[in-house]
Design an enzyme around this catalytic site. Structure first.
Site, PDB file in Angstrom:
ATOM      1  N   LEU A 126     -24.568   9.330 -48.270  1.00 30.90           N
ATOM      2  CA  LEU A 126     -24.876   9.178 -49.702  1.00 30.90           C
ATOM      3  C   LEU A 126     -24.870   7.704 -50.107  1.00 30.90           C
ATOM      4  O   LEU A 126     -24.772   7.368 -51.285  1.00 30.90           O
ATOM      5  CB  LEU A 126     -23.892  10.006 -50.548  1.00 30.90           C
ATOM      6  CG  LEU A 126     -23.961  11.520 -50.266  1.00 30.90           C
ATOM      7  CD1 LEU A 126     -22.895  12.277 -51.054  1.00 30.90           C
ATOM      8  CD2 LEU A 126     -25.351  12.090 -50.585  1.00 30.90           C
ATOM      9  N   ASP A 173     -31.976   3.025 -49.718  1.00 27.86           N
ATOM     10  CA  ASP A 173     -30.630   3.180 -50.275  1.00 27.86           C
ATOM     11  C   ASP A 173     -30.342   2.123 -51.337  1.00 27.86           C
ATOM     12  O   ASP A 173     -29.868   2.433 -52.442  1.00 27.86           O
ATOM     13  CB  ASP A 173     -29.581   3.076 -49.159  1.00 27.86           C
ATOM     14  CG  ASP A 173     -29.859   4.027 -48.012  1.00 27.86           C
ATOM     15  OD1 ASP A 173     -30.662   4.957 -48.197  1.00 27.86           O
ATOM     16  OD2 ASP A 173     -29.279   3.837 -46.931  1.00 27.86           O
TER      17      ASP A 173
HETATM   18  C1  GLA Z   1     -30.822   5.846 -43.961  1.00 24.95           C
HETATM   19  C2  GLA Z   1     -31.383   4.440 -44.117  1.00 24.95           C
HETATM   20  C3  GLA Z   1     -32.572   4.444 -45.060  1.00 24.95           C
HETATM   21  C4  GLA Z   1     -33.606   5.491 -44.642  1.00 24.95           C
HETATM   22  C5  GLA Z   1     -32.955   6.832 -44.393  1.00 24.95           C
HETATM   23  C6  GLA Z   1     -33.902   7.850 -43.806  1.00 24.95           C
HETATM   24  O1  GLA Z   1     -30.300   6.290 -45.177  1.00 24.95           O
HETATM   25  O2  GLA Z   1     -30.389   3.571 -44.603  1.00 24.95           O
HETATM   26  O3  GLA Z   1     -33.148   3.161 -45.116  1.00 24.95           O
HETATM   27  O4  GLA Z   1     -34.336   5.063 -43.524  1.00 24.95           O
HETATM   28  O5  GLA Z   1     -31.846   6.726 -43.504  1.00 24.95           O
HETATM   29  O6  GLA Z   1     -34.874   8.181 -44.732  1.00 24.95           O
END
Ligand code: GLA
Length: 384
Positions: A126, A173
């Site tokens: 998360l 994120d």
């Molecule tokens: C992680 C990475 C993101 C993205 C997701 C998959 O959360 O930090 O940058 O690549 O995986 O969508």
């Protein structure tokens, strides 16, 4: 929590904080493993966040302490800040990395005392680390009297993670944490960083279910998937898989340019970009059942083609899907453990969490947790 954090700051440093900031975690509704392919995601910030209080110092030292960790870490501002030597202070590498990246950008920082707390669960997908980075960058900028846009802050946070911490993540994120919109998920174009929000359909709740499986080998497997995508794009003569169609993939596979495995990986990414844009159209049209179906398809591809799920995630999603009121469910984040996200009709949401938890416990003896969340606002200042 502000009051408690303010008291903790005072007790730790012997003087009060002057500035407060917050940055939320995120959940991605659809558009997984697309961000580093310059594609589309559909995330929202969640109602769990990192809070940081800060006060300027007269020297060039940063002191940082967390209510959830032991001890105070101290380091001097420089473009070559050493990583924490004490393993218990490894979490401060996110703080060190942010300071170093800002300085490397030519941004003048001042020494400061920082105290933080957070309720984003750690290591469950998360984005607790992105929330920490975005909050710390906000705090470092605020004490030095600077302001930068959310998308620039997100890019700097990602750079700290890529170059200092050493995780090769995309922008999903940090951008979700920095720029979340209250009440609305957002279509994220990871090429332009454009964000287009749209409200959740009326009567629909977003429910996050943590499998309790911690993402053990996630970094190496994540980097491997990323390399496979980059190799696929190179074989197809494009910079990113964003610029490829399914027909183009199939033609390349027939001509022998893509191996069977490369084809599966690329098919997920290309189809997921299409699904994510279709999902956003569903949001705009208020069509929750169609959005739910796209989420189901996303999970199936992540399981069968991109191969980043695990028995815990597959079980959680199947159990969620079988419960009354569930319109769609899928893994969210990098995969290999962590959380599933489900769309659930509001009239069923109270019963959904306990039923899902009980059903999951029949299969796995892991610390399962369920969070119901609305889309939260992105990072910003806290009144203190
Ligand atoms: C992680 C990475 C993101 C993205 C997701 C998959 O959360 O930090 O940058 O690549 O995986 O969508």
């Amino acid at each position: 929590m502000n009051q408690t954090l303010a008291a903790y700051f005072q007790a730790t440093y012997g003087h009060p904080a002057t500035i407060g900031v917050r940055a939320p975690g995120r959940v991605n509704l659809i558009g997984e493993h697309t961000d580093y392919n310059d594609g589309f995601c559909l995330p929202m910030a969640i109602e769990r966040e990192v809070k940081v209080l800060a006060a300027k110092r007269a020297d060039q030292l940063i002191r940082v302490a967390s209510m959830e960790q032991v001890g105070v870490a101290t380091f001097a501002l420089s473009t070559a800040i050493a990583k924490a030597s004490d393993p218990r202070q490894q979490w401060t590498d996110y703080v060190r990395g942010c300071a170093q990246i800002l300085l490397a950008e030519g941004i003048t920082l001042v020494g400061c005392d920082l105290a933080l707390t957070g309720d984003v669960p750690l290591g469950s997908g998360l984005s607790s680390s992105a929330a920490l980075e975005v909050a710390v960058i906000h705090a470092l900028l605020a004490v030095a009297g600077h302001t930068l846009s959310g998308s620039v802050i997100a890019t700097l946070g990602q750079r700290a993670e890529n170059r200092y911490v050493g995780t090769n993540c995309g922008i999903l994120d940090q951008l979700s944490s920095a720029c979340g919109v209250l009440g609305q998920p957002m279509l994220m174009d990871c090429r332009t960083l454009a964000l287009t929000p749209a409200p959740l359909p009326a009567g629909i709740a977003v429910v996050i279910a943590d499998t309790g499986k911690r993402r053990g080998l996630v970094d190496s497997a994540y980097n491997e998937r990323r390399q496979q995508c980059e190799a696929g794009a190179a074989a197809l003569g494009v910079s990113h898989l964003r610029d490829v169609t399914l027909h183009g993939l199939w033609a390349a596979a027939q001509a022998g340019t893509l191996s069977a495995q490369a084809l599966r990986r690329c098919e997920h990414v290309v189809a997921e970009n299409g699904r994510t844009q279709a999902a956003f159209a569903c949001l705009q049209a208020g069509d929750a059942p169609a959005l739910g179906q796209l989420m189901d398809q996303s999970h199936a591809d992540l399981r069968d083609k991109f191969e980043v799920t695990c028995p815990e995630l597959d079980t959680m999603v199947a159990l969620a899907r079988a419960l009354p009121g569930c319109l769609g469910s899928r893994m969210t984040g990098a995969g290999f453990g962590g959380c599933a996200v489900s769309l659930v009709s509001e009239q069923h949401v109270a019963a959904f969490g306990p039923a899902l938890t009980a059903a999951y416990r029949q299969h796995f003896d892991l610390p399962v947790a369920v969070y119901v969340t609305k889309p939260a606002a992105g990072a910003g200042r806290l009144a203190i």
